[in-house]
Design an enzyme around this catalytic site. Structure first.
Site, short mmCIF file in Angstrom:
data_model
loop_
_atom_site.label_atom_id
_atom_site.label_comp_id
_atom_site.label_asym_id
_atom_site.label_seq_id
_atom_site.Cartn_x
_atom_site.Cartn_y
_atom_site.Cartn_z
N GLN A 46 41.94 42.80 24.93
CA GLN A 46 42.48 43.78 23.94
C GLN A 46 43.32 42.97 22.76
O GLN A 46 43.97 42.09 23.07
CB GLN A 46 43.04 45.04 24.03
CG GLN A 46 44.45 44.81 25.19
CD GLN A 46 44.88 46.12 25.72
OE1 GLN A 46 44.07 46.92 26.08
NE2 GLN A 46 46.07 46.38 25.76
N VAL A 47 43.40 43.66 21.51
CA VAL A 47 44.29 42.91 20.34
C VAL A 47 45.38 43.69 20.05
O VAL A 47 45.19 44.79 19.89
CB VAL A 47 43.42 42.54 19.20
CG1 VAL A 47 44.13 41.84 18.16
CG2 VAL A 47 42.01 41.82 19.57
N ALA A 57 42.57 47.03 18.92
CA ALA A 57 41.40 47.30 19.35
C ALA A 57 41.25 46.96 21.02
O ALA A 57 41.95 46.12 21.35
CB ALA A 57 40.30 46.45 18.81
N ALA A 102 38.52 46.19 24.19
CA ALA A 102 37.12 46.04 24.82
C ALA A 102 37.10 45.71 25.95
O ALA A 102 38.17 45.92 26.85
CB ALA A 102 36.52 44.88 23.96
N SER A 103 36.01 45.46 26.86
CA SER A 103 35.93 45.20 28.18
C SER A 103 36.42 44.01 28.54
O SER A 103 37.08 43.95 29.61
CB SER A 103 34.31 45.14 28.58
OG SER A 103 33.69 44.12 27.90
N ILE A 104 36.54 42.91 27.60
CA ILE A 104 37.14 41.65 28.15
C ILE A 104 38.88 41.74 27.80
O ILE A 104 39.39 41.04 28.52
CB ILE A 104 36.39 40.60 27.47
CG1 ILE A 104 34.89 40.38 27.92
CG2 ILE A 104 37.05 39.21 27.58
CD1 ILE A 104 34.24 39.45 27.40
N LYS A 158 45.10 38.38 20.97
CA LYS A 158 44.08 38.87 22.03
C LYS A 158 44.57 38.35 23.43
O LYS A 158 44.71 37.27 23.76
CB LYS A 158 42.90 38.11 21.46
CG LYS A 158 41.61 38.80 22.42
CD LYS A 158 40.27 38.10 22.04
CE LYS A 158 39.85 38.47 20.85
NZ LYS A 158 38.19 37.89 20.63
N ASP A 216 27.55 36.82 15.56
CA ASP A 216 27.62 38.21 15.75
C ASP A 216 28.19 38.80 14.51
O ASP A 216 29.55 39.23 14.65
CB ASP A 216 28.44 38.59 17.27
CG ASP A 216 28.43 40.28 17.44
OD1 ASP A 216 27.54 40.66 17.05
OD2 ASP A 216 29.52 40.46 18.04
#
Length: 555
Positions: A136-137, A130, A132-134, A151, A285
């Protein structure tokens, strides 16, 4: 101003995004017009009528990239500060960004862990699971054979977000000086709170500690929290156990595996309610992609970047609020929400009670099993926003968490009522609040505080006495309209002094007149007709005093 000069290029990008989506008037009002070499008519052009305000705000945030998208996602949790129409658009924000090259991943991991990749991992998959903006994994295998998820933080994201947050703080302070709505929504405070949350998410070490804290407090067998491998974790790299399972977002796969969705929904609600009501530290979340069902039937939580906290007082008042909501007791609802927040001195408590009463009537005929606790909390926060109550950020985050949870549950089994399952927790908290041991602790704590205050009293009295003896004691009194009162007292004093002077002058003149009459000769000082001139002056003073009294309107 130094911030604007140092980051002039980024300010220009922000101004361009605002202008493009119909916020050119803000560019002009904030004084950013000089950053744009464009005709004035383009800067102040009207917004597209086909788009709502919330939609245009969302588009601006998406155009400006990761920092603004993450801030928008955090802002979507603050229903106490923002209207529902804007919240509904902010929840749509997605940080869909392409992954960064694996070469950069390797460079960051080796720099952070001070080891070569081959020394850490037996294998490391180049394609991320995955992005994302911060960060990735990636999936990897340690030399011990343990499969892990690694991560890795996106290169330069800390520098980028720190720059953007610095700009946002400057703009929010500027906006509060010039724009009424910015002052109304306390924009600077919002930016400060969101900045702390966002910078917290950039610390992967904190995320690892969050995961371990949840694992330690979970006394519920149906939950699994993956292990954190601290030898391979830093502020920018997080290595945790790789969990095999089906995310709750893949509903069809869950059904095809023969799982009863109702059981999963009940497990999830039980897990979240325990975190919220019992421990006061919860996963904020719980969207379907962050919850997995494992083969042994347990639910695994992943991604611990966003957490919520409730202290003992907040838990008590929250439980009282849930009970009052269930009993539809307006007075108890008002008391609970006032204790949860800070109410302004000029707040209209009668109007607040009326709004809460209307909210109670709205839910009066709603069946208990159909009531949404998330919506009810957000409605309450909307009333708090209207009356300018300052609520703790974690409390409003709870409202967003409950809405997210209800969305997941409704997709799994819409017959389950979170409020019904929350009732026993609320009642248990109320019982604990008035239990003997708790009352004893509060009493002993109060006695200890009182004793400490009494012991400190002699020392404070000596300090006060020393200040008084040295003439250093300052007393500051703040009173509304003090300046206006001071001006009025000045005018009264001036008129009183004038009247006294006039009276003294009149007495002198009377003395002169009597003396002249007794002597039978005119009174002349230095060849001046004193009585005649004094009489004229007295008459003018009298006429001026009468004029001043009539002009003031107070006669």
């Amino acid at each position: 101003m130094a911030v604007r000069i140092r980051h002039a290029g980024r300010y220009r990008s922000i101004a361009m995004a605002l202008m493009h989506h119909g916020f050119g008037y803000m560019v002009e009002e904030l004084g950013l017009y000089h950053l744009l070499s464009l005709p004035r008519r383009l800067v102040t052009q009207e917004a597209h009528t086909s788009l709502t305000l919330g939609e245009r705000i969302r588009l601006v945030l998406e155009d400006l990239g990761p920092t603004f998208i993450k801030l928008g996602q955090l802002a979507s949790t603050r229903s106490d500060l923002l209207p529902d129409s804007i919240i509904q658009e902010l929840v749509k924000l997605q940080d869909n960004v392409p992954p960064f090259p694996v070469e950069r991943v390797r460079t960051i991991v080796e720099h952070e862990l001070d080891q070569r990749m081959e020394e850490i991992f037996n294998s490391f998959e180049d394609t991320p699971l995955a992005a994302a903006s911060i960060g990735q994994v990636h999936r990897a295998v340690l030399h011990s054979g343990q499969v892990v998820a690694v991560k890795v933080q996106r290169p330069g994201i800390l520098r980028t977000m720190s720059r953007d947050l610095e700009i946002l703080k400057d703009l929010s302070a500027l906006a509060e000086k010039q724009l009424g709505w910015a002052r109304q929504y306390q924009l600077s405070r919002m930016v400060e709170e969101f900045s702390k949350s966002l910078l917290g998410e950039l610390d992967y070490g904190q995320e690892g500690r969050n995961a371990e804290k949840i694992a330690q407090q979970m006394d519920y067998d149906g939950v699994y929290i993956p292990d954190i491998y601290w030898d391979y974790t830093s502020a920018r790299v997080l290595t945790m156990e790789y969990v095999v399972g089906i995310t709750l977002s893949r509903r069809d796969e869950l059904l095809s595996s023969g799982v009863k969705l109702k059981v999963i929904a009940q497990q999830l609600v039980e897990m979240m309610l325990r975190q919220i009501f019992i421990h006061g530290f919860f996963h904020a979340d719980p969207h379907p992609g962050n919850v997995m069902r494992m083969a042994d039937g347990k639910l695994a939580l992943i991604d611990f970047g966003m957490m919520g906290r409730l202290n003992e007082e907040m838990k008590e008042q929250l439980s009282a609020l849930v009970i009052a909501l269930m009993r539809k007791n307006t007075d108890a609802m008002v008391r609970a929400i006032l204790r949860l927040g800070v109410i302004p001195e000029d707040a209209d408590r009668a109007a607040l009670h009326n709004d809460m009463d209307r909210l109670r009537e709205e839910y009066y005929d709603v069946p208990f099993s159909k009531m949404s606790i998330g919506k009810a909390l957000n409605d309450l926060f909307g009333i708090a926003r209207k009356h300018r109550l300052v609520l703790p950020p974690d409390l409003t985050m709870l409202g967003k968490t409950m809405l997210t949870l209800e969305g997941v549950i409704s997709n799994l089994d819409p017959t389950i009522s979170i409020l019904e399952m929350a009732e026993p927790f609320g009642r248990e908290l109320v019982k604990q609040r008035f239990s003997g041991p708790r009352l004893q602790r509060k009493f002993l704590g109060g006695v200890a505080d009182l004793t400490e205050s009494l012991l400190e009293l002699p020392g404070q009295a000596r300090q006060l006495s020393a200040l008084i003896s040295k003439g250093k004691l300052k007393v500051e009194i703040v009173a509304p309209e003090l300046e206006h009162l001071e001006r009025k007292l000045d005018r009264v004093g001036n008129r009183l002094a004038f009247s006294i002077v006039m009276l003294a002058f009149s007495i002198i003149m009377v003395g002169l007149i009597i003396g002249t009459a007794m002597r039978g000769q005119p009174s002349v000082l230095w060849n001046f007709p004193t009585v005649e001139i004094g009489g004229v002056v007295a008459l003018l003073m009298f006429l001026w005093l009468i004029f001043a009294i009539f002009k003031s309107g107070r006669f």
